[in-house]
Enzyme design. Structure first.
Site, PDB file in Angstrom:
ATOM      1  N   SER A 237       0.790  -1.228   0.000  1.00  0.00           N
ATOM      2  CA  SER A 237       0.000   0.000   0.000  1.00  0.00           C
ATOM      3  C   SER A 237       0.824   1.280   0.000  1.00  0.00           C
ATOM      4  O   SER A 237       0.315   2.333  -0.345  1.00  0.00           O
ATOM      5  CB  SER A 237      -0.949  -0.005   1.193  1.00  0.00           C
ATOM      6  OG  SER A 237      -0.217  -0.022   2.391  1.00  0.00           O
TER       7      SER A 237
ATOM      8  N   LYS B 118     -12.263  -1.976   1.694  1.00  0.00           N
ATOM      9  CA  LYS B 118     -11.573  -1.051   0.795  1.00  0.00           C
ATOM     10  C   LYS B 118     -12.370  -0.950  -0.511  1.00  0.00           C
ATOM     11  O   LYS B 118     -13.383  -0.273  -0.534  1.00  0.00           O
ATOM     12  CB  LYS B 118     -10.115  -1.487   0.631  1.00  0.00           C
ATOM     13  CG  LYS B 118      -9.345  -1.194   1.931  1.00  0.00           C
ATOM     14  CD  LYS B 118      -7.897  -1.553   1.927  1.00  0.00           C
ATOM     15  CE  LYS B 118      -7.280  -1.088   3.239  1.00  0.00           C
ATOM     16  NZ  LYS B 118      -6.419  -2.059   3.873  1.00  0.00           N
TER      17      LYS B 118
ATOM     18  N   HIS C  98      -5.378  -4.584  -0.723  1.00  0.00           N
ATOM     19  CA  HIS C  98      -5.364  -3.512  -1.721  1.00  0.00           C
ATOM     20  C   HIS C  98      -5.479  -4.034  -3.157  1.00  0.00           C
ATOM     21  O   HIS C  98      -5.510  -3.253  -4.100  1.00  0.00           O
ATOM     22  CB  HIS C  98      -4.100  -2.656  -1.579  1.00  0.00           C
ATOM     23  CG  HIS C  98      -4.175  -1.714  -0.420  1.00  0.00           C
ATOM     24  ND1 HIS C  98      -4.813  -0.495  -0.488  1.00  0.00           N
ATOM     25  CD2 HIS C  98      -3.730  -1.828   0.852  1.00  0.00           C
ATOM     26  CE1 HIS C  98      -4.733   0.105   0.683  1.00  0.00           C
ATOM     27  NE2 HIS C  98      -4.086  -0.683   1.519  1.00  0.00           N
TER      28      HIS C  98
HETATM   29  C1  LIG Z   1      -6.300  -2.451   5.280  1.00  0.00           C
HETATM   30  C2  LIG Z   1      -5.520  -3.696   5.357  1.00  0.00           C
HETATM   31  C3  LIG Z   1      -5.880  -4.721   6.232  1.00  0.00           C
HETATM   32  C4  LIG Z   1      -7.016  -4.570   7.211  1.00  0.00           C
HETATM   33  O1  LIG Z   1      -8.252  -4.606   6.585  1.00  0.00           O
HETATM   34  P1  LIG Z   1      -9.537  -4.019   7.338  1.00  0.00           P
HETATM   35  O2  LIG Z   1     -10.675  -4.634   6.626  1.00  0.00           O
HETATM   36  O3  LIG Z   1      -9.480  -2.536   7.216  1.00  0.00           O
HETATM   37  O4  LIG Z   1      -9.448  -4.460   8.767  1.00  0.00           O
HETATM   38  C5  LIG Z   1      -5.147  -5.888   6.217  1.00  0.00           C
HETATM   39  N1  LIG Z   1      -4.089  -6.046   5.382  1.00  0.00           N
HETATM   40  C6  LIG Z   1      -3.712  -5.080   4.538  1.00  0.00           C
HETATM   41  C7  LIG Z   1      -2.557  -5.306   3.619  1.00  0.00           C
HETATM   42  C8  LIG Z   1      -4.409  -3.871   4.491  1.00  0.00           C
HETATM   43  O5  LIG Z   1      -4.025  -2.915   3.656  1.00  0.00           O
END
Ligand SMILES: *Cc1c(COP(=O)(O)O)cnc(C)c1O
Length: 396
Positions: A185, A243, A213
């Site tokens: 990310s 996301k 992502h």
């Molecule tokens: C955002 C993210 C998470 C967590 O996901 P949520 O649904 O927001 O708890 C886990 N791993 C990665 C790589 C992320 O970017």
């Protein structure tokens, strides 16, 4: 009240403030759309993970409302007691179809997936090879498993091969896993899954891809693993529903046996109440929408490419992103923070990310264009970038 706790809290808060590391949280009034209202000021929002604009989608909103009417607001229990509602089963079937796997298990968040699945599968007789830039939830999930954690240099396949060889040949471990983000990310780069799968075959590694992502973004929406056509090769795929999918929650996709096992061994599945029915139905609608059409996905990439091209031609260093994530690398920490602050004053919300989240001297403002941005919004953002860039001597 404990005096020791009070002292601990005030000294830690003070230290963060003294070092400029204390994060003041901005409150968004209303929805997290392509334009947000912070303190009564409208800002072009380049900081959400709402890649496809689904967080405010009318079909999803209606699905949630209807399901609240039919099923209530809460699931009432954990999955293993009687908190498995028909909507959860429906969603898991949809997710498995979407990912091209035998089965999927939904969790309350992506973070929870990593707390759940790593610990369920790995234990203290095992080792986990982990990319050094992996997400915090992976790091915590690995720690929880009590397996030996071996850091692998970022996307360095020689290092992975070497460490996989050492770990397996040592005979010290019962199982060895390699775990990686699908899309990283901070830079928007993509894991080298074809090579990873090759190495995994050679050393019989368990492969685990956290595609938070990548879902909705890569592989025409189905994720990074599908992008490379490796659905049958990667053992465990994790995805978030918060996301690109726009709601909340997460899932693990893989074989039916993996799903069956998680349902009896994954602690957040056993001990934390399941996703709310309204959210679950909204997620199901979102996933079905992505399977039916690539329109939002295509718009996301078009907008991402447009913003990247614009920033690049203004002379900004946008790194080597392979996805719509567009870092604008400024360098030193102070300038990066000043840059983000000036952008906000001028009407663009794009968060600065500095050490320790990224290496020292690579401070950046990270831009997350979405399918919901219009060309006008992106043009306006670019104008503001040009103005602030010149003002702070980041571009000439
Ligand atoms: C955002 C993210 C998470 C967590 O996901 P949520 O649904 O927001 O708890 C886990 N791993 C990665 C790589 C992320 O970017």
């Amino acid at each position: 009240m404990s005096k020791i706790l009070n002292e601990f809290l005030s000294s830690n808060l003070q230290e963060l403030k003294d070092n400029g590391l204390y994060n003041e949280i901005n409150v968004v009034r209303g929805a997290n759309g392509p334009v947000i209202d912070i303190d009564g000021k409208e800002l072009i929002n380049l900081s959400s993970n709402n890649y496809l604009g689904l967080a405010t989608d009318e079909t999803l909103k209606q699905a949630a409302k209807d399901t609240i009417d039919s099923h209530g607001v809460g699931a009432g229990a954990v999955r293993t007691i009687n908190g498995t509602l028909d909507v959860h089963v429906e969603l898991e079937e949809t997710l498995a179809e979407f990912k091209g796997t035998e089965a999927a298990v939904a969790f309350q968040s992506g973070f929870n997936c990593n707390m759940a699945a790593i610990q369920a599968v790995m234990n203290k007789e095992d080792a986990i090879l982990s990319d050094e830039l992996n997400h915090a939830s992976i790091i915590d999930g690995c720690r929880l498993s009590r397996a030996k954690i071996i850091r692998v240099n970022h996307s360095d396949m020689d290092d992975l091969r070497q460490k996989a060889k050492e770990a397996t040949e040592s005979g010290q471990y019962k199982k060895v896993m390699y775990i990686t983000d699908g899309v990283f990310s901070m830079d928007g780069d993509v894991a080298k899954l074809p090579e990873i799968v090759e190495i995994a075959k050679e050393f019989d590694l368990i492969t685990y891809v956290d595609d938070a992502h990548g879902s909705g973004v890569m592989g025409k929406g189905a994720g990074t693993v599908k992008h490379f056509g490796l659905e049958k090769e990667v053992d465990i795929q994790m995805g978030t529903l918060s996301k690109a999918i726009g709601v909340v929650g997460g899932y693990i996709a893989g074989t039916k046996e993996l799903a069956d096992y998680l349902k009896v061994a994954a602690r957040p599945f056993l001990f934390s109440t399941s996703l709310t029915p309204g959210d679950t139905k909204a997620i199901n609608e979102a996933v079905k929408m992505l399977m039916a059409s690539t329109e939002l996905h295509d718009q996301l990439w078009e907008n991402g490419d447009y913003l990247k091209k614009g920033l690049k031609s203004l002379g900004f260093n946008i790194g080597n992103s392979e996805t719509p994530i567009t870092p604008c690398i400024i360098g030193d920490e102070k300038t990066t923070q000043a840059f983000s602050k000036r952008l906000m004053e001028e009407g663009v919300y794009a968060k600065s990310i500095v050490f320790p989240t990224v290496p020292r001297g690579t401070g950046r403002v990270r831009n997350m264009p979405t399918a919901a941005h219009t060309k006008e919004m992106l043009d306006e953002a670019l104008e503001i970038y040009e103005k602030v860039g010149k003002e702070l001597n980041v571009i000439s």
